[in-house]
Design an enzyme around this catalytic site. Sequence first.
Site, PDB file in Angstrom:
ATOM      1  N   GLY A 210       0.825  -1.195   0.000  1.00 10.54           N
ATOM      2  CA  GLY A 210       0.000   0.000   0.000  1.00 10.54           C
ATOM      3  C   GLY A 210       0.860   1.247   0.000  1.00 10.54           C
ATOM      4  O   GLY A 210       2.054   1.207   0.303  1.00 10.54           O
ATOM      5  N   CYS A 211       0.243   2.376  -0.339  1.00 11.35           N
ATOM      6  CA  CYS A 211       1.008   3.617  -0.446  1.00 11.35           C
ATOM      7  C   CYS A 211       1.517   4.075   0.921  1.00 11.35           C
ATOM      8  O   CYS A 211       2.697   4.389   1.089  1.00 11.35           O
ATOM      9  CB  CYS A 211       0.168   4.698  -1.114  1.00 11.35           C
ATOM     10  SG  CYS A 211      -1.474   4.949  -0.415  1.00 11.35           S
ATOM     11  N   PHE A 212       0.624   4.112   1.922  1.00 10.13           N
ATOM     12  CA  PHE A 212       1.079   4.518   3.264  1.00 10.13           C
ATOM     13  C   PHE A 212       2.125   3.544   3.824  1.00 10.13           C
ATOM     14  O   PHE A 212       3.165   3.982   4.340  1.00 10.13           O
ATOM     15  CB  PHE A 212      -0.102   4.602   4.227  1.00 10.13           C
ATOM     16  CG  PHE A 212      -1.011   5.780   4.022  1.00 10.13           C
ATOM     17  CD1 PHE A 212      -0.527   7.082   4.097  1.00 10.13           C
ATOM     18  CD2 PHE A 212      -2.369   5.600   3.778  1.00 10.13           C
ATOM     19  CE1 PHE A 212      -1.382   8.173   3.936  1.00 10.13           C
ATOM     20  CE2 PHE A 212      -3.218   6.679   3.615  1.00 10.13           C
ATOM     21  CZ  PHE A 212      -2.735   7.968   3.698  1.00 10.13           C
TER      22      PHE A 212
ATOM     23  N   THR B 129       4.254   1.735   2.271  1.00  9.41           N
ATOM     24  CA  THR B 129       5.544   1.932   1.614  1.00  9.41           C
ATOM     25  C   THR B 129       6.322   3.045   2.296  1.00  9.41           C
ATOM     26  O   THR B 129       7.492   2.875   2.668  1.00  9.41           O
ATOM     27  CB  THR B 129       5.333   2.273   0.123  1.00  9.41           C
ATOM     28  OG1 THR B 129       4.737   1.132  -0.513  1.00  9.41           O
ATOM     29  CG2 THR B 129       6.638   2.621  -0.559  1.00  9.41           C
ATOM     30  N   ALA B 130       5.672   4.182   2.492  1.00 10.50           N
ATOM     31  CA  ALA B 130       6.380   5.315   3.107  1.00 10.50           C
ATOM     32  C   ALA B 130       6.703   5.030   4.571  1.00 10.50           C
ATOM     33  O   ALA B 130       7.811   5.297   5.050  1.00 10.50           O
ATOM     34  CB  ALA B 130       5.539   6.586   2.978  1.00 10.50           C
TER      35      ALA B 130
END
Lengths: 346, 346, 346, 346
Positions: A154-156, A158-159
């Site tokens: 997921g995007c969150f 990943t960060a």
Amino acid sequence: MSEEVEGVGLRVGVVGTGYGGTELVRLLTSHPHVDELHLYSESQAGKGLGEVYAAWRDADLPLLPLEALEETELDVLFLATPHGASRELVTRWIGRPQVIVDLSGDFRFRDGAVYERFYRMPAAPRSLLEEAVYGLAEFAPPELSRARLVANPGCFPTAALLALLPLAKAGLLRPGSAIVDAKTGVSGAGRSPSLATHFSEVNENVRPYNVFVHRHGAEIEVYLGAGPVSFVPHLVPMTRGILVTAYGELVEPMTTEDLFELYRHTYAGRPFVRLLRPGTYPETKAVQGSNFVDIGLIATADGRKAVVMAAIDNLVKGAAGQAVQNMNLRFGLPETAGLVGRPLYP
Amino acid sequence: MSEEVEGVGLRVGVVGTGYGGTELVRLLTSHPHVDELHLYSESQAGKGLGEVYAAWRDADLPLLPLEALEETELDVLFLATPHGASRELVTRWIGRPQVIVDLSGDFRFRDGAVYERFYRMPAAPRSLLEEAVYGLAEFAPPELSRARLVANPGCFPTAALLALLPLAKAGLLRPGSAIVDAKTGVSGAGRSPSLATHFSEVNENVRPYNVFVHRHGAEIEVYLGAGPVSFVPHLVPMTRGILVTAYGELVEPMTTEDLFELYRHTYAGRPFVRLLRPGTYPETKAVQGSNFVDIGLIATADGRKAVVMAAIDNLVKGAAGQAVQNMNLRFGLPETAGLVGRPLYP
Amino acid sequence: MSEEVEGVGLRVGVVGTGYGGTELVRLLTSHPHVDELHLYSESQAGKGLGEVYAAWRDADLPLLPLEALEETELDVLFLATPHGASRELVTRWIGRPQVIVDLSGDFRFRDGAVYERFYRMPAAPRSLLEEAVYGLAEFAPPELSRARLVANPGCFPTAALLALLPLAKAGLLRPGSAIVDAKTGVSGAGRSPSLATHFSEVNENVRPYNVFVHRHGAEIEVYLGAGPVSFVPHLVPMTRGILVTAYGELVEPMTTEDLFELYRHTYAGRPFVRLLRPGTYPETKAVQGSNFVDIGLIATADGRKAVVMAAIDNLVKGAAGQAVQNMNLRFGLPETAGLVGRPLYP
Amino acid sequence: MSEEVEGVGLRVGVVGTGYGGTELVRLLTSHPHVDELHLYSESQAGKGLGEVYAAWRDADLPLLPLEALEETELDVLFLATPHGASRELVTRWIGRPQVIVDLSGDFRFRDGAVYERFYRMPAAPRSLLEEAVYGLAEFAPPELSRARLVANPGCFPTAALLALLPLAKAGLLRPGSAIVDAKTGVSGAGRSPSLATHFSEVNENVRPYNVFVHRHGAEIEVYLGAGPVSFVPHLVPMTRGILVTAYGELVEPMTTEDLFELYRHTYAGRPFVRLLRPGTYPETKAVQGSNFVDIGLIATADGRKAVVMAAIDNLVKGAAGQAVQNMNLRFGLPETAGLVGRPLYP
């Protein structure tokens, strides 16, 4: 000055015409090792991509129906489909392309019960969940190179994971202490209109949402492996970009310089991680349109807490870019192939 | 349906034509107890306010030179001036108007040494620092009602303290555990152009800045009184609004409902505090242009941490609105006089 | 699927580190025929580009002083310098690189008197003004292929001329009737902060500026060749993009379909012009980051007026992208070399 | 310094909870002559306004079902309802309140056939269409003061007509020559989500839409009375505000000064029209949240064309504010009652 390598030519398919799918097409059409590119869509089949996105109006990219997957030999199939839809597609097509890279949440949890709690939907078959390789590229296991199924993070997560994993893996993050305060652009919500993404409601507004109950919070917890994580996402009035500000208690006192050295060592040689010198901090605009993750960090004066900030483009490193990166790693291509485009700035 | 009270008519002056000063004029021109309003400016004297702001082009509001302060009897003088300038103006004019309300940081620290460390400028005389009343209106001391000098709080401290003081004052916030992750619109940086506020650099961007070294972090620490605070402000691409997401460890386990009751009790009867029911969260747009502070809260499942979110309009509750609120409290007027304008939405 | 051609390898220099110069670097670093790239800056010499732009923090791109131009053989020199500065640089270096492509206004007017009226600065020497080739790529004269000096068009003129020249060249636009109502993002104003580009002033605002007196109005008039043009530029709250809505009276009645055929014929085979079918209209986001110009058109019911709309990215087709396109045309490279990057959407 | 007049106390109803209806509530709750305010909603009846808009979360404003209109005596009923719905409500309730002010397009066309062509819906009964008074406040006929039904103008027509009517009424605008190039914020599209108002599609984008076929184009033509009008609306990435740039040919040559004098005379004494001196131009931010219309103008050098620019807040002067202004005029109240709030700037 472009990069090119001899010999490998992949046949690639992409299912889905949301922002993630289209971003895949943007990256793959200029990828030096992609020989064929086929697009599939359930809802838009029969149209061309240029009818769905004005940005592609000049392109000759037909959207095929899903059944057309039957007819073409593919090396890689990217699924930029909603959860649920991905589960069905993988169940049906696993093993046909050499690898399926799924951008949904369907295969990110090895434990189907966790999935079902957060996605309120039946999980995929256990054997597939166990086979799937979680494709956080910088921490991907060796199995990635022969995976039949990659669960793109997921995007969150990943960060957040790129921000905190170096500490957690070194055993320096006190379990249960991690706080992830995330700020995201609106494109992460996809292309389906809703009141929550209506311009007049989002513009000139910052708001937290899904506090403690966001699916990505569970994903972060599972892969961080450092106990419960307090995850608070916020919607900010921009299109692209995620900035994660992660806070954690340190098991032993560290200086900012100590942190910097740990991260420098962890990410040595990783082409998409840009570690910022102490005193400078990441910003989303500096990675816009690129696969970079920019990381900045600082310790408190007493050395007991760390703050690590990470900026990504949610549609690139947080979705399509990392998926391409996973394809590169899977096939032994240069990690940066097709991902050398510079950030668009300003 | 407008509010009006008999008998009090104040003579008011405002120094400064930045965003804070102009916001004061917006509020004061419709204040039912303001009889006279005089504007002063060092740099713009001789012009009318309409020459400085197109929004005021119809108004007959001359900007007088500072020396004109000599000639007019004022009940209240608002200083919307930079730090340093405020110190000089207060030193000169203290006692002439019944009260000076200073919007700069010059009189917020009782300890001049702290001021000097963070503002890199000589502090005001000790006697004035000690005389000044810190005007966080919801927690203002009784002395406010006879103060000659009110130090209006900073924008971030207003939001952060309103978020955390109920816990801190109840002794429920573990010292040293507070984290304040703040997101601010760009107007907080004032009207002077800089690369950091240049549209093309700010738009489509989120970035942390002054991590751990922002002056408002020191102000939060001093007035929260719960040890060191990790303060990380972020700039987001909008004009008005601050959202603070504050994290803290609880001295004893609490449920979200416990938190809610504590805050409900603390803010009972305070007209500008809107406490949100558990499960709902504040957003800046809902307070735009108004003096409201919206507060939402949640405890972790184990009851050991709290997250409290507060949203304000940085130019109203975070500056000019609170200054007017302080004036109202100082003169025994209804707290909401002149502040009944609804949020502008959307 | 990337484009590559054998044999040509150019040595390229870029002067200037504003938005235009940096956009050139973005395009040239992935250009298949650029072998060497050297950057020059008067104000930033000695730094690396990554110190000026966070987006380039990983790059090894030193900024050389202007004197270093002496030492390197260049095939192309791009000047992304302010007017005045370009004049001096061209005067000094003309003939050393095979071609200089100047992005300023210094060489766009063959008649120095017009230049001096609008730029309030001495014009370049007449011989140079006469030698310069105006590089509106789609209408460039054969001389471009051997030019020593190319005057890259302004951003507004690029959009306006591409919108109206097909009519004007066909003698179908009534002289003196053209109106160009333009809407531009803020990046066109460059990177120097000012009140006019201050985020809090620009955000949530639309305003006309320099009505009838903008330099680009004169440039449009000269190259349209159809009498006076009413040029009204507007600033809108976005970073990139220009949309021109051009109105003109037709010498003889035409239908929308007639217009479409004229434009289709005019732009046949031009790779960056995307002509939209009647009933659809261009938008800036669809060309973001790309060298495309999207054109839509309609005639009034009586066939006496035409409205032609054109959308470009002001920093690409309106500046750096067209400059690269001119380089390609100058050296007989494929027109699209280095310019195949897709629009960034959303 | 607030405005108050003795004696009149109106009982007011508002139907509709879209942006227009809520903006009416914002204005009416601080209107000095409104004694009672009742809200009605078909879809949201039973809730409070605070459940529909977070900005109103503190308010005690129940949303009544439409049938409740039966039970209350009202002096004024505002309909902030979609076209079609307004027609039905007016047909049913006309004559019960002293006046109905309808914000939809249902009663703006005296000729039902024009309505039906543009709204693709049956027109209201002819007698009602003929009875309705078109409430462009600055040009309202004497009948407004005894009207039972006021058709509040559309947002674009308000700005366009205020820009061009002084010329047209003076016979100075050449018939058929008017061009209205309009730029609008997104709130004009209402609160219903759609792809066209989805944040990620609108942000960083400018696009024309409904070129020549927008309903407001027909409305402008009818009330301008100067032949066909070329109306091209554009969507720009902001929430509030309309800027109209209107172009027209003059019947006889005029200077900018002539234009200025004509407009000054036409609008003398009108409290909401701010006429800008030659050389200055309106901007939407300067009127944000207010009922002002700012007008700037210029003639071409040969005096044959005029450009007139007008800026309004589409939800205030373009909808709710003008509706309140019409109520004021209808009941002989001061025109500015309840409308004295200053623009919110920045």
